[in-house]
Design a protein around this motif. Sequence first.
Motif, PDB file in Angstrom:
ATOM      1  N   THR A 188      45.027  27.415  42.377  1.00  0.00           N
ATOM      2  CA  THR A 188      45.394  28.727  43.191  1.00  0.00           C
ATOM      3  C   THR A 188      45.657  29.730  41.912  1.00  0.00           C
ATOM      4  O   THR A 188      45.656  30.757  41.933  1.00  0.00           O
ATOM      5  N   ILE A 189      46.401  28.991  40.842  1.00  0.00           N
ATOM      6  CA  ILE A 189      46.893  30.029  39.861  1.00  0.00           C
ATOM      7  C   ILE A 189      45.826  30.637  39.126  1.00  0.00           C
ATOM      8  O   ILE A 189      45.629  31.599  38.692  1.00  0.00           O
ATOM      9  N   ALA A 190      44.764  29.876  38.916  1.00  0.00           N
ATOM     10  CA  ALA A 190      43.717  30.208  38.202  1.00  0.00           C
ATOM     11  C   ALA A 190      42.977  31.522  38.743  1.00  0.00           C
ATOM     12  O   ALA A 190      42.498  32.436  38.222  1.00  0.00           O
ATOM     13  N   ALA A 191      42.654  31.364  40.183  1.00  0.00           N
ATOM     14  CA  ALA A 191      42.142  32.010  40.872  1.00  0.00           C
ATOM     15  C   ALA A 191      42.758  33.372  41.206  1.00  0.00           C
ATOM     16  O   ALA A 191      42.207  34.563  40.894  1.00  0.00           O
ATOM     17  N   PHE A 192      44.004  33.488  41.235  1.00  0.00           N
ATOM     18  CA  PHE A 192      44.959  34.739  41.276  1.00  0.00           C
ATOM     19  C   PHE A 192      45.061  35.389  39.897  1.00  0.00           C
ATOM     20  O   PHE A 192      45.036  36.318  39.597  1.00  0.00           O
ATOM     21  N   ALA A 193      44.805  34.429  38.716  1.00  0.00           N
ATOM     22  CA  ALA A 193      44.778  35.069  37.409  1.00  0.00           C
ATOM     23  C   ALA A 193      43.683  35.810  37.131  1.00  0.00           C
ATOM     24  O   ALA A 193      43.526  36.823  36.412  1.00  0.00           O
ATOM     25  N   VAL A 194      42.358  35.247  37.791  1.00  0.00           N
ATOM     26  CA  VAL A 194      41.213  35.942  37.426  1.00  0.00           C
ATOM     27  C   VAL A 194      41.235  37.313  38.395  1.00  0.00           C
ATOM     28  O   VAL A 194      40.858  38.545  37.818  1.00  0.00           O
ATOM     29  N   VAL A 195      41.830  37.488  39.674  1.00  0.00           N
ATOM     30  CA  VAL A 195      41.983  38.554  40.351  1.00  0.00           C
ATOM     31  C   VAL A 195      42.754  39.514  39.651  1.00  0.00           C
ATOM     32  O   VAL A 195      42.222  40.921  39.552  1.00  0.00           O
ATOM     33  N   LEU A 196      43.809  39.161  39.241  1.00  0.00           N
ATOM     34  CA  LEU A 196      44.901  40.088  38.500  1.00  0.00           C
ATOM     35  C   LEU A 196      44.218  40.587  36.972  1.00  0.00           C
ATOM     36  O   LEU A 196      44.404  41.715  36.764  1.00  0.00           O
ATOM     37  N   THR A 197      43.419  39.460  36.505  1.00  0.00           N
ATOM     38  CA  THR A 197      42.697  40.179  35.145  1.00  0.00           C
ATOM     39  C   THR A 197      41.708  41.027  35.371  1.00  0.00           C
ATOM     40  O   THR A 197      41.670  42.204  34.723  1.00  0.00           O
ATOM     41  N   VAL A 198      40.943  40.974  36.464  1.00  0.00           N
ATOM     42  CA  VAL A 198      39.778  42.019  36.736  1.00  0.00           C
ATOM     43  C   VAL A 198      40.629  43.538  37.169  1.00  0.00           C
ATOM     44  O   VAL A 198      39.937  44.435  36.606  1.00  0.00           O
ATOM     45  N   LEU A 199      41.787  43.326  37.898  1.00  0.00           N
ATOM     46  CA  LEU A 199      42.343  44.267  38.194  1.00  0.00           C
ATOM     47  C   LEU A 199      42.850  45.413  36.890  1.00  0.00           C
ATOM     48  O   LEU A 199      42.575  46.569  36.838  1.00  0.00           O
ATOM     49  N   VAL A 200      43.537  44.613  36.227  1.00  0.00           N
ATOM     50  CA  VAL A 200      44.393  45.147  35.040  1.00  0.00           C
ATOM     51  C   VAL A 200      43.146  45.701  34.185  1.00  0.00           C
ATOM     52  O   VAL A 200      43.285  46.658  33.685  1.00  0.00           O
ATOM     53  N   LEU A 201      41.981  44.965  33.998  1.00  0.00           N
ATOM     54  CA  LEU A 201      41.021  45.381  32.984  1.00  0.00           C
ATOM     55  C   LEU A 201      40.256  46.589  33.598  1.00  0.00           C
ATOM     56  O   LEU A 201      40.164  47.693  32.705  1.00  0.00           O
ATOM     57  N   GLY A 202      40.161  46.862  34.689  1.00  0.00           N
ATOM     58  CA  GLY A 202      39.567  48.052  35.465  1.00  0.00           C
ATOM     59  C   GLY A 202      40.289  48.911  35.166  1.00  0.00           C
ATOM     60  O   GLY A 202      39.968  50.115  34.902  1.00  0.00           O
ATOM     61  N   ILE A 203      41.807  48.752  35.404  1.00  0.00           N
ATOM     62  CA  ILE A 203      42.945  50.081  35.014  1.00  0.00           C
ATOM     63  C   ILE A 203      42.664  50.357  33.520  1.00  0.00           C
ATOM     64  O   ILE A 203      42.749  51.580  33.285  1.00  0.00           O
ATOM     65  N   ILE A 204      42.722  49.475  32.782  1.00  0.00           N
ATOM     66  CA  ILE A 204      42.540  49.637  31.373  1.00  0.00           C
ATOM     67  C   ILE A 204      41.185  50.594  30.844  1.00  0.00           C
ATOM     68  O   ILE A 204      41.460  51.523  30.178  1.00  0.00           O
ATOM     69  N   ILE A 205      40.359  50.073  31.244  1.00  0.00           N
ATOM     70  CA  ILE A 205      38.919  50.493  30.800  1.00  0.00           C
ATOM     71  C   ILE A 205      38.678  51.940  31.538  1.00  0.00           C
ATOM     72  O   ILE A 205      38.260  52.742  30.733  1.00  0.00           O
ATOM     73  N   PHE A 206      38.950  52.206  32.782  1.00  0.00           N
ATOM     74  CA  PHE A 206      38.620  53.375  33.561  1.00  0.00           C
ATOM     75  C   PHE A 206      39.834  54.140  33.451  1.00  0.00           C
ATOM     76  O   PHE A 206      39.756  55.540  34.165  1.00  0.00           O
ATOM     77  N   LYS A 207      41.092  53.888  33.392  1.00  0.00           N
ATOM     78  CA  LYS A 207      42.337  54.696  33.208  1.00  0.00           C
ATOM     79  C   LYS A 207      42.555  55.334  34.365  1.00  0.00           C
ATOM     80  O   LYS A 207      42.989  56.383  34.705  1.00  0.00           O
ATOM     81  N   SER A 208      42.101  54.553  35.676  1.00  0.00           N
ATOM     82  CA  SER A 208      42.392  54.959  37.032  1.00  0.00           C
ATOM     83  C   SER A 208      42.300  53.521  37.793  1.00  0.00           C
ATOM     84  O   SER A 208      41.478  52.751  37.452  1.00  0.00           O
ATOM     85  N   LYS A 209      42.896  53.613  39.073  1.00  0.00           N
ATOM     86  CA  LYS A 209      42.748  52.556  39.974  1.00  0.00           C
ATOM     87  C   LYS A 209      41.703  52.602  40.758  1.00  0.00           C
ATOM     88  O   LYS A 209      41.181  51.709  41.436  1.00  0.00           O
ATOM     89  N   THR A 210      40.976  53.708  40.769  1.00  0.00           N
ATOM     90  CA  THR A 210      39.563  53.975  41.635  1.00  0.00           C
ATOM     91  C   THR A 210      38.556  53.882  40.885  1.00  0.00           C
ATOM     92  O   THR A 210      37.848  54.667  40.316  1.00  0.00           O
ATOM     93  N   ASN A 211      38.208  52.581  40.884  1.00  0.00           N
ATOM     94  CA  ASN A 211      36.767  52.044  40.111  1.00  0.00           C
ATOM     95  C   ASN A 211      36.373  50.829  40.630  1.00  0.00           C
ATOM     96  O   ASN A 211      36.917  50.144  41.471  1.00  0.00           O
ATOM     97  N   TYR A 212      35.171  50.422  40.257  1.00  0.00           N
ATOM     98  CA  TYR A 212      34.462  49.413  41.064  1.00  0.00           C
ATOM     99  C   TYR A 212      35.183  47.900  40.719  1.00  0.00           C
ATOM    100  O   TYR A 212      35.000  47.042  41.348  1.00  0.00           O
ATOM    101  N   MET A 213      36.008  47.794  39.740  1.00  0.00           N
ATOM    102  CA  MET A 213      36.496  46.648  39.266  1.00  0.00           C
ATOM    103  C   MET A 213      37.774  46.434  40.188  1.00  0.00           C
ATOM    104  O   MET A 213      38.144  45.373  40.480  1.00  0.00           O
ATOM    105  N   THR A 214      38.316  47.484  40.936  1.00  0.00           N
ATOM    106  CA  THR A 214      39.561  47.370  41.596  1.00  0.00           C
ATOM    107  C   THR A 214      38.988  46.781  43.043  1.00  0.00           C
ATOM    108  O   THR A 214      39.397  46.019  43.670  1.00  0.00           O
ATOM    109  N   VAL A 215      37.607  47.356  43.347  1.00  0.00           N
ATOM    110  CA  VAL A 215      36.933  46.805  44.487  1.00  0.00           C
ATOM    111  C   VAL A 215      36.702  45.202  44.248  1.00  0.00           C
ATOM    112  O   VAL A 215      36.916  44.568  45.134  1.00  0.00           O
TER     113      VAL A 215
END
Length: 191
Positions: free
Chosen positions: A23-50
């Motif tokens: 459970t911890i690992a699964a939610f860590a992956v979700v959070l990592t993908v979300l944060v990386l998307g925001i860092i890379i695209f500098k916006s919450k509206t990107n395919y990594m958020t989806v």
Amino acid sequence: MKKTEKGNYGYLGYKKKLNLIMTIAAFAVVLTVLVLGIIIFKSKTNYMTVLSVVLVLPAAKIAVSYFVLIPHKICPKELHEAVENNKGSLLSVYDVVVSNSKSPIGVCAMVISDSNIAALTLDNKADKKMFETSLKEFMKNDKLYVNVTLYDDESTFLKRVKNMSENFNSEDTDKVNRAGYNRDSCLNMCL
């Protein structure tokens, strides 16, 4: 963490730890993908958020399997030793959660013969009738007919185990084989 097979003593503790880590690992992956998307695209509206939103569903499924196990108690070592000393050549199952149509029931110990199953729960609120009926019906679907009794009192359970052990003929291979089929069928109903 040592792997423990379903039905062996210590399985519930192992399964709780494993599901917590997953459970911890699964939610860590979700959070990592979300944060990386925001860092890379500098916006919450990107395919990594989806992608992170879609990944929440399997993570939630893993979390549910963990939360289902939390309320169930692990079999105490003293009880395990007492059952092992009294069961003779009967088969036993420890630390399982038996599923049914309403709510899962934690079973601390279960002793199985060719025609009887005696189970012990440490949960005072367990629905005895539902457990017995659902296990009988499940096993009937496997063409196995047994008497099932759920106990919530340790001393009564141990007396029943002793009685079952004294009346079981371990030299009759048909009875030993049927007990094995009963055990396998019970484990199929457990989480």
